[in-house]
Design an enzyme around this catalytic site. Structure first.
Site, PDB file in Angstrom:
ATOM      1  N   ARG A 238      17.331 -32.633  -7.471  1.00  7.17           N
ATOM      2  CA  ARG A 238      18.696 -32.740  -7.981  1.00  7.17           C
ATOM      3  C   ARG A 238      18.707 -32.303  -9.443  1.00  7.17           C
ATOM      4  NH1 ARG A 238      21.587 -36.498  -4.399  1.00  7.17           N
ATOM      5  NH2 ARG A 238      20.603 -35.983  -2.412  1.00  7.17           N
ATOM      6  N   GLU A 240      20.169 -33.005 -11.958  1.00  5.70           N
ATOM      7  CA  GLU A 240      21.027 -33.996 -12.624  1.00  5.70           C
ATOM      8  C   GLU A 240      21.131 -33.703 -14.117  1.00  5.70           C
ATOM      9  OE1 GLU A 240      22.632 -36.362 -11.233  1.00  5.70           O
ATOM     10  OE2 GLU A 240      21.644 -36.682  -9.291  1.00  5.70           O
ATOM     11  N   ARG A 246      18.687 -44.629 -13.266  1.00  5.99           N
ATOM     12  CA  ARG A 246      18.420 -44.522 -11.819  1.00  5.99           C
ATOM     13  C   ARG A 246      18.495 -43.114 -11.252  1.00  5.99           C
ATOM     14  NH1 ARG A 246      23.642 -46.821  -8.694  1.00  5.99           N
ATOM     15  NH2 ARG A 246      25.199 -45.614  -9.757  1.00  5.99           N
ATOM     16  N   HIS A 247      18.573 -42.099 -12.117  1.00  2.00           N
ATOM     17  CA  HIS A 247      18.601 -40.716 -11.634  1.00  2.00           C
ATOM     18  C   HIS A 247      17.378 -39.942 -12.079  1.00  2.00           C
ATOM     19  CE1 HIS A 247      22.930 -41.628 -11.159  1.00  2.00           C
ATOM     20  NE2 HIS A 247      22.796 -40.829 -10.103  1.00  2.00           N
ATOM     21  N   GLU A 389      23.020 -48.758  -5.388  1.00  2.00           N
ATOM     22  CA  GLU A 389      22.887 -47.991  -4.148  1.00  2.00           C
ATOM     23  C   GLU A 389      21.458 -47.517  -3.914  1.00  2.00           C
ATOM     24  OE1 GLU A 389      25.212 -44.299  -4.134  1.00  2.00           O
ATOM     25  OE2 GLU A 389      23.590 -43.485  -2.891  1.00  2.00           O
ATOM     26  N   SER A 392      22.621 -43.675   1.338  1.00  2.00           N
ATOM     27  CA  SER A 392      23.940 -43.304   1.843  1.00  2.00           C
ATOM     28  C   SER A 392      23.746 -42.659   3.202  1.00  2.00           C
ATOM     29  CB  SER A 392      24.716 -42.464   0.846  1.00  2.00           C
ATOM     30  OG  SER A 392      24.261 -41.162   0.888  1.00  2.00           O
ATOM     31  N   ARG A 440      14.104 -45.756  -5.862  1.00  2.00           N
ATOM     32  CA  ARG A 440      15.122 -46.794  -6.074  1.00  2.00           C
ATOM     33  C   ARG A 440      14.808 -48.061  -5.283  1.00  2.00           C
ATOM     34  NH1 ARG A 440      21.187 -44.384  -6.450  1.00  2.00           N
ATOM     35  NH2 ARG A 440      20.716 -42.764  -7.968  1.00  2.00           N
TER      36      ARG A 440
HETATM   37  O1  4AD Z   1      23.487 -40.327  -1.703  1.00  2.00           O
HETATM   38  P1  4AD Z   1      22.627 -39.126  -1.501  1.00  2.00           P
HETATM   39  O2  4AD Z   1      22.902 -37.967  -2.367  1.00  2.00           O
HETATM   40  O3  4AD Z   1      22.783 -38.737   0.035  1.00  2.00           O
HETATM   41  C1  4AD Z   1      22.163 -37.698   0.657  1.00  2.00           C
HETATM   42  O4  4AD Z   1      21.302 -36.989   0.175  1.00  2.00           O
HETATM   43  C2  4AD Z   1      22.566 -37.558   2.085  1.00  2.00           C
HETATM   44  N1  4AD Z   1      22.047 -36.295   2.623  1.00  2.00           N
HETATM   45  C3  4AD Z   1      22.016 -38.712   2.885  1.00  2.00           C
HETATM   46  C4  4AD Z   1      22.470 -38.732   4.287  1.00  2.00           C
HETATM   47  O5  4AD Z   1      21.663 -38.704   5.179  1.00  2.00           O
HETATM   48  N2  4AD Z   1      23.739 -38.821   4.466  1.00  2.00           N
HETATM   49  O6  4AD Z   1      21.110 -39.542  -1.639  1.00  2.00           O
HETATM   50  C5  4AD Z   1      20.533 -40.536  -0.825  1.00  2.00           C
HETATM   51  C6  4AD Z   1      19.802 -41.558  -1.663  1.00  2.00           C
HETATM   52  C7  4AD Z   1      20.697 -42.343  -2.609  1.00  2.00           C
HETATM   53  O7  4AD Z   1      21.265 -43.450  -1.964  1.00  2.00           O
HETATM   54  C8  4AD Z   1      19.717 -42.769  -3.675  1.00  2.00           C
HETATM   55  O8  4AD Z   1      18.944 -43.886  -3.244  1.00  2.00           O
HETATM   56  C9  4AD Z   1      18.799 -41.597  -3.755  1.00  2.00           C
HETATM   57  O9  4AD Z   1      18.886 -40.906  -2.527  1.00  2.00           O
HETATM   58  N3  4AD Z   1      19.175 -40.703  -4.860  1.00  2.00           N
HETATM   59  C10 4AD Z   1      18.479 -40.559  -6.005  1.00  2.00           C
HETATM   60  N4  4AD Z   1      17.357 -41.143  -6.435  1.00  2.00           N
HETATM   61  C11 4AD Z   1      16.872 -40.774  -7.645  1.00  2.00           C
HETATM   62  N5  4AD Z   1      17.459 -39.830  -8.414  1.00  2.00           N
HETATM   63  C12 4AD Z   1      18.572 -39.206  -8.019  1.00  2.00           C
HETATM   64  N6  4AD Z   1      19.103 -38.252  -8.776  1.00  2.00           N
HETATM   65  C13 4AD Z   1      19.143 -39.565  -6.763  1.00  2.00           C
HETATM   66  N7  4AD Z   1      20.217 -39.154  -6.057  1.00  2.00           N
HETATM   67  C14 4AD Z   1      20.214 -39.846  -4.916  1.00  2.00           C
END
Ligand code: 4AD
Length: 466
Positions: A238, A240, A246-247, A389, A392, A440
């Site tokens: 990502r 970001e 937490r990112h 979170e 998702s 996380r």
């Molecule tokens: O919520 P996210 O973006 O969802 C997906 O990637 C979907 N494809 C999932 C699905 O099957 N629908 O990411 C899923 C999880 C988040 O809830 C969080 O725990 C973690 O990934 N996450 C991160 N962890 C660390 N750094 C980041 N930048 C994160 N972004 C998401």
């Protein structure tokens, strides 16, 4: 001596027996010219070794050599196990080794960039030490991360990454037993899998490409490829821009995708059983690791129910409304609102782990299935630990024409994901799944305040080394 004994195994059953161990010289304390004490550490267990000059075996040269060892050097020690007269402070094992031979296998530099004793102290211990006038350096996060291989040697960090390993292990074991197939999807992909700006773009032999933001597209395609239930443990990228606790720019995704017969609740049933199994296995199998983390970063054990609480998004925002927090009915929860709701849920239901489902469609990715009874909502969910979170998930759109329409509506370049959309043209069962952020889960299970603590070599907007 032929066999190697583990430091962990050194106890009085080995009294008067010769042993050979390998470990790190954690501390070195010379006493005059004829004696030196070494504390040798292996896998977090420590033993005191006495190097004492003796006419027939140990020369004073050897005592000098021992006294001059640098901390954290790797050493081999041969000697006889003995029972000390008084209890040993500063070592985990209650026997001592009378050293006969000592080898330095790998010498550490004389001055380490981090003092590991300082790095292992809790905030409370640091405060006490400062009040007592001790010279002490508070090792900050950046210094820790710059010298991560040293920082990883503290007991808390050893605990954190053993706990992380157990989360992955419990995740895999549970899903294999539930007939899921482990898959490995490509991380170099043609188009963004989640949409939005957080994409690392790159040149793939002259073609535009991305680092996968999730295995989303290919895990769904694997369902079309007739693997009814799949999971993956792999890197997620990502781009970001945000600096938060937490990112990360790269994290480890635990992903699940499965056919569903009737309802997206079938996916939540798996989340429920899977996470109760993971938490139980941590509490049962990682007692020592949890204690090591808790000694440096105190936290309360996670409160979770046998049957995970499920609330709808509407119920959630109603609970918030009752305490004066107004949320747009079709908006999203911000971090603060999520935290607040976490507190309210804990007070009302006694759990710090719960599922919030039926989110507004507008705040979910393009591939999310709208609710059949009200398309302003969606068959989707988020899962929270201590108000933050970790997951998702959702049922997905499996009708290609509708999927195309949803992608366009969400500003996704359809041509970059045409192979994904096409895979639903050859017959596709209803399906759903979820993605979990491994770092996380560990951070929140252990009540830690920063995701960099649970990433082995974290990548954030300012860090790509070590
Ligand atoms: O919520 P996210 O973006 O969802 C997906 O990637 C979907 N494809 C999932 C699905 O099957 N629908 O990411 C899923 C999880 C988040 O809830 C969080 O725990 C973690 O990934 N996450 C991160 N962890 C660390 N750094 C980041 N930048 C994160 N972004 C998401």
């Amino acid at each position: 001596v032929n066999d190697w004994t583990k430091v962990e195994a050194l106890d009085d059953s080995l009294a008067n027996r010769p042993v050979q161990i390998r470990g790190r010289a954690q501390t070195i304390r010379p006493v005059g010219k004829k004696m030196a004490f070494l504390v040798v550490r292996e896998n977090g267990f420590t033993v005191q070794c006495l190097v004492q000059a003796q006419p027939d075996s140990v020369s004073s040269q050897m005592v000098k050599f021992a006294a001059a060892l640098s901390r954290e050097s790797v050493v081999d020690v041969e000697g006889i196990v003995s029972i000390p007269a008084a209890p040993i402070k500063g070592a985990t094992q209650q026997v001592e080794i009378q050293v006969k031979k000592l080898y330095c296998v790998s010498r550490a530099v004389p001055t380490l960039p981090i003092n590991l004793e300082d790095a292992a102290r809790s905030e409370v211990e640091i405060e006490k030490a400062i009040q007592a006038g001790e010279q002490l350096v508070r090792v900050n996060q950046d210094t820790r991360l710059n010298f991560r291989v040293l920082d990883l040697r503290t007991p808390a960090n050893q605990g954190i990454f053993r706990i992380q390993s157990q989360v992955g292990n419990a995740f895999r074991q549970f899903l294999l037993a539930e007939s899921f197939v482990e898959i490995h999807t490509p991380k170099l992909i043609a188009g963004s899998s989640e949409g939005g700006a957080a994409v690392f773009r790159l040149d793939y032999k002259g073609h535009p490409a991305c680092l996968a933001q999730s295995p989303q597209l290919h895990k769904q395609m694997s369902i079309c490829g007739d693997f009814g239930r799949v999971f993956e443990i792999g890197p997620v990228f990502r781009a970001e821009d945000s600096f938060t606790h937490r990112h990360l720019c790269e994290f480890t995704g635990l992903d699940v995708e499965m056919e569903i017969k009737k309802h997206y609740f079938e996916v939540m049933d798996i989340v429920d059983k899977l996470f109760v199994a993971i938490f139980d296995s941590l509490n049962q199998n990682c007692k020592k690791d949890l204690e090591a983390v808790r000694n440096q970063y105190p936290f309360e054990p996670l409160k979770y129910l046998r049957n995970t609480l499920r609330l709808t998004y509407e119920e959630g925002i109603q609970m918030l409304k009752e305490v004066g927090v107004e949320i747009e009915p079709f908006g999203d929860l911000n971090t603060e609102a999520e935290r607040k709701l976490g507190q309210l849920v804990l007070e009302k239901y006694g759990t710090e782990f719960y599922i919030l489902h039926r989110y507004p469609l507008a705040v979910r990715p393009f591939y999310t299935m709208p609710c059949y009874d009200n398309p302003e909502y969606s068959n989707s969910f988020d899962v929270f630990i201590r108000g933050e979170e970790i997951i998702s998930g959702a049922q997905r759109v499996h009708v290609p024409e509708f999927l195309e329409q949803r992608a366009e509506a969400c500003d996704i370049e359809v041509k970059t994901i045409s192979a994904y959309i096409d895979s639903f043209r050859y017959g596709a069962p209803p399906h759903g799944g979820f993605g979990v952020g491994l770092e996380r889960v560990v951070m929140l299970f252990c009540g830690l305040n920063n995701i960099r603590k649970t990433s082995l070599y974290p990548r954030d907007p300012l860090r790509i080394a070590p």
